[in-house]
Design an enzyme around this catalytic site. Sequence first.
Site, PDB file in Angstrom:
ATOM      1  N   ARG A   1       0.255 -17.982  -4.727  1.00 43.67           N
ATOM      2  CA  ARG A   1       0.783 -17.408  -3.481  1.00 43.67           C
ATOM      3  C   ARG A   1      -0.367 -16.767  -2.730  1.00 43.67           C
ATOM      4  NH1 ARG A   1       4.398 -12.904  -4.416  1.00 43.67           N
ATOM      5  NH2 ARG A   1       2.663 -11.684  -3.634  1.00 43.67           N
TER       6      ARG A   1
ATOM      7  N   GLU B   1      -4.933 -11.411  -0.222  1.00 40.71           N
ATOM      8  CA  GLU B   1      -5.401 -11.846  -1.542  1.00 40.71           C
ATOM      9  C   GLU B   1      -4.773 -13.187  -1.880  1.00 40.71           C
ATOM     10  OE1 GLU B   1      -4.015 -10.079  -5.130  1.00 40.71           O
ATOM     11  OE2 GLU B   1      -2.019  -9.699  -4.337  1.00 40.71           O
TER      12      GLU B   1
ATOM     13  N   LYS C   1     -10.194 -10.267  -7.437  1.00 39.68           N
ATOM     14  CA  LYS C   1     -10.716  -9.844  -6.131  1.00 39.68           C
ATOM     15  C   LYS C   1     -12.207 -10.167  -6.028  1.00 39.68           C
ATOM     16  CE  LYS C   1      -6.707  -7.586  -5.376  1.00 39.68           C
ATOM     17  NZ  LYS C   1      -5.829  -8.130  -6.419  1.00 39.68           N
TER      18      LYS C   1
ATOM     19  N   GLU D   1      -4.224  -6.439 -10.565  1.00 39.01           N
ATOM     20  CA  GLU D   1      -3.113  -7.064  -9.850  1.00 39.01           C
ATOM     21  C   GLU D   1      -1.884  -6.177  -9.970  1.00 39.01           C
ATOM     22  OE1 GLU D   1      -3.640  -9.876  -8.228  1.00 39.01           O
ATOM     23  OE2 GLU D   1      -5.664  -9.939  -9.033  1.00 39.01           O
ATOM     24  N   GLY D   2      -0.940  -6.394  -9.072  1.00 37.67           N
ATOM     25  CA  GLY D   2       0.366  -5.768  -9.244  1.00 37.67           C
ATOM     26  C   GLY D   2       0.591  -4.513  -8.429  1.00 37.67           C
TER      27      GLY D   2
HETATM   28  P1  ADP Z   1      -2.484  -6.431  -5.643  1.00 34.52           P
HETATM   29  O1  ADP Z   1      -3.111  -7.450  -6.511  1.00 34.52           O
HETATM   30  O2  ADP Z   1      -2.384  -5.097  -6.256  1.00 34.52           O
HETATM   31  O3  ADP Z   1      -1.209  -6.935  -5.038  1.00 34.52           O
HETATM   32  P2  ADP Z   1      -3.536  -6.570  -2.922  1.00 34.52           P
HETATM   33  O4  ADP Z   1      -4.876  -7.022  -2.563  1.00 34.52           O
HETATM   34  O5  ADP Z   1      -2.426  -7.499  -2.574  1.00 34.52           O
HETATM   35  O6  ADP Z   1      -3.548  -6.221  -4.462  1.00 34.52           O
HETATM   36  O7  ADP Z   1      -3.270  -5.157  -2.266  1.00 34.52           O
HETATM   37  C1  ADP Z   1      -2.022  -4.494  -2.386  1.00 34.52           C
HETATM   38  C2  ADP Z   1      -1.467  -4.125  -1.013  1.00 34.52           C
HETATM   39  O8  ADP Z   1      -2.405  -3.340  -0.301  1.00 34.52           O
HETATM   40  C3  ADP Z   1      -1.176  -5.310  -0.120  1.00 34.52           C
HETATM   41  O9  ADP Z   1       0.107  -5.814  -0.357  1.00 34.52           O
HETATM   42  C4  ADP Z   1      -1.332  -4.712   1.277  1.00 34.52           C
HETATM   43  O10 ADP Z   1      -0.134  -4.063   1.653  1.00 34.52           O
HETATM   44  C5  ADP Z   1      -2.405  -3.662   1.080  1.00 34.52           C
HETATM   45  N1  ADP Z   1      -3.736  -4.200   1.432  1.00 34.52           N
HETATM   46  C6  ADP Z   1      -4.545  -4.916   0.624  1.00 34.52           C
HETATM   47  N2  ADP Z   1      -5.674  -5.279   1.260  1.00 34.52           N
HETATM   48  C7  ADP Z   1      -5.582  -4.792   2.512  1.00 34.52           C
HETATM   49  C8  ADP Z   1      -6.443  -4.822   3.664  1.00 34.52           C
HETATM   50  N3  ADP Z   1      -7.626  -5.429   3.627  1.00 34.52           N
HETATM   51  N4  ADP Z   1      -6.009  -4.223   4.782  1.00 34.52           N
HETATM   52  C9  ADP Z   1      -4.810  -3.587   4.828  1.00 34.52           C
HETATM   53  N5  ADP Z   1      -3.963  -3.496   3.789  1.00 34.52           N
HETATM   54  C10 ADP Z   1      -4.329  -4.106   2.631  1.00 34.52           C
HETATM   55 MG    MG Z   2      -0.850  -8.290  -3.596  1.00 32.18          MG
END
Ligand code: ADP
Ligand code: MG
Length: 468
Positions: free
Chosen positions: A126, A146, A315, A377-378
């Site tokens: 996804r 991501e 990441k 993650e998560g």
């Molecule tokens: P995880 O693996 O914990 O889901 P994410 O990279 O998806 O990590 O980050 C979690 C949440 O943080 C995302 O769902 C989003 O809401 C917010 N987020 C992540 N990266 C960004 C960014 N570059 N700008 C704004 N919000 C972000």
């Molecule tokens: Mg995420």
Amino acid sequence: MSLLEDYPPSLLPENYQTLKERAIDWALANGLIIRPTAEVALPQNVSAIHAPVALFPSLIPREAFEQAVNLQPIFNKLYHNMSLDDAFINSIIREVSKVDDFIKRLYDIYLKTKDNVQPIVFCIHRSDYLLHMDEGDVKPKILQVEFNTIAASFSSLSAQTGKLHKYLMEFTGYFDADARLNAESLPENASWTSLPKGIAKAHELYGSSKAVVMMVVQPGERNAFDQRWIEYNLLQNHKVHLIRKTLAEVSEQASVDPTTGSLTIAGNEISVVYYRAGYSPDDYPTEQQWQARLLIEKSKAIKCPTVAYQLVGTKKAQQEIAKPGMIQRYISDPIQVKKLYASFAELYPLDATPEGEAATKLALEKPERFVMKPQREGGGNNIYTKDIPSTLARLSVSERSSYILMELIKPPPMKNTILREGELISGYMASELGIYGIFIATQDGKVLVNEPAGHLLRTKSADTNEGG
Ligand code: ADP
Ligand code: MG
């Protein structure tokens, strides 16, 4: 400021009450549900509550949505090719694993099992995006948040939420006030059937009609019904059985045949191992869970995903692949390369390289522009804007290397009302668009399935950084 500002249609308070009551009953009647928290749950898992949903469908401009869908097969291919590149995995993960014990454990399993005995590779992806709009921009664009290669969830509940919105639209007529809301603008969501279909295809390729699929689950999973719908659709549409096991149960009950490599648990040969656990250090509280993970990886069951795939979903891999010239190693079509780069936000390492030092300096000078992310993650792990300088101050250079720095994406403001545990919460929201992807290939490069597989639109309050 933006085309999404005049939303949602304004309604009378009693209309909100009707929507709320209707939404709750529809959700309960149609399995748009989660388990309650332990404090309020009845014993023996007999109770469920409605899943949190947005009362109105959140708006995504059609062009941005279609762009994300069209990107999905290209991203599927990119990540598949990354997962087969031993040199890439070694170069990025070796460094991170020096300071991140969880990644080190996964990397150790990778080193022991990379000569995978199973020729079929199957992954459910996804790719997540936020709309981004800078001062002066006339329309929003999508930027990737991501790319998930393990345990991407909510495919079933997302599809049910789309059906809920259609029901609310038809039943109440309240959405008619906004011309953007109509049967055509609420797209059919393939995620309901596409994940079970992908699992069934992988199962078929495994080639043993007596075998069953195993979903690896977390003990006490609250999102169990999202997973159950995959199991039920798999059985109903494809006549394939799925069993659920925790990593602890796998370690107690599973074995691998030393000659054939087949994985057997409680008398069942396993065709496909579908992980909905194993992505977080919390999933490995003891050595037992690590043993189970290694056992599965060594077996000839098809793993969704392999540990190699999990490692390229970090990441760190996302940041490395965004460097100029990197995508071209894996994707030959220059038009596709350009499309992928256009969906990337700024990404920087925070290691001891000159680039990492420069990024650290930039993050200290302009923290309001960035988010810092560890290899987790998560949800709930990121460090945002004003918290960045103090975090950087307490990390050693090698600890810093296990983080990446990412440009803060700025979604255009949009109002909506969220229904959560029976309460309505109204205000400014941000919506994260996820596009599922199914990818099946042989180790030697023959692509068998490469498709977009439906979507998730997650709406969360604009002033909370995560969740929703
Ligand atoms: P995880 O693996 O914990 O889901 P994410 O990279 O998806 O990590 O980050 C979690 C949440 O943080 C995302 O769902 C989003 O809401 C917010 N987020 C992540 N990266 C960004 C960014 N570059 N700008 C704004 N919000 C972000
Ligand atoms: Mg995420």
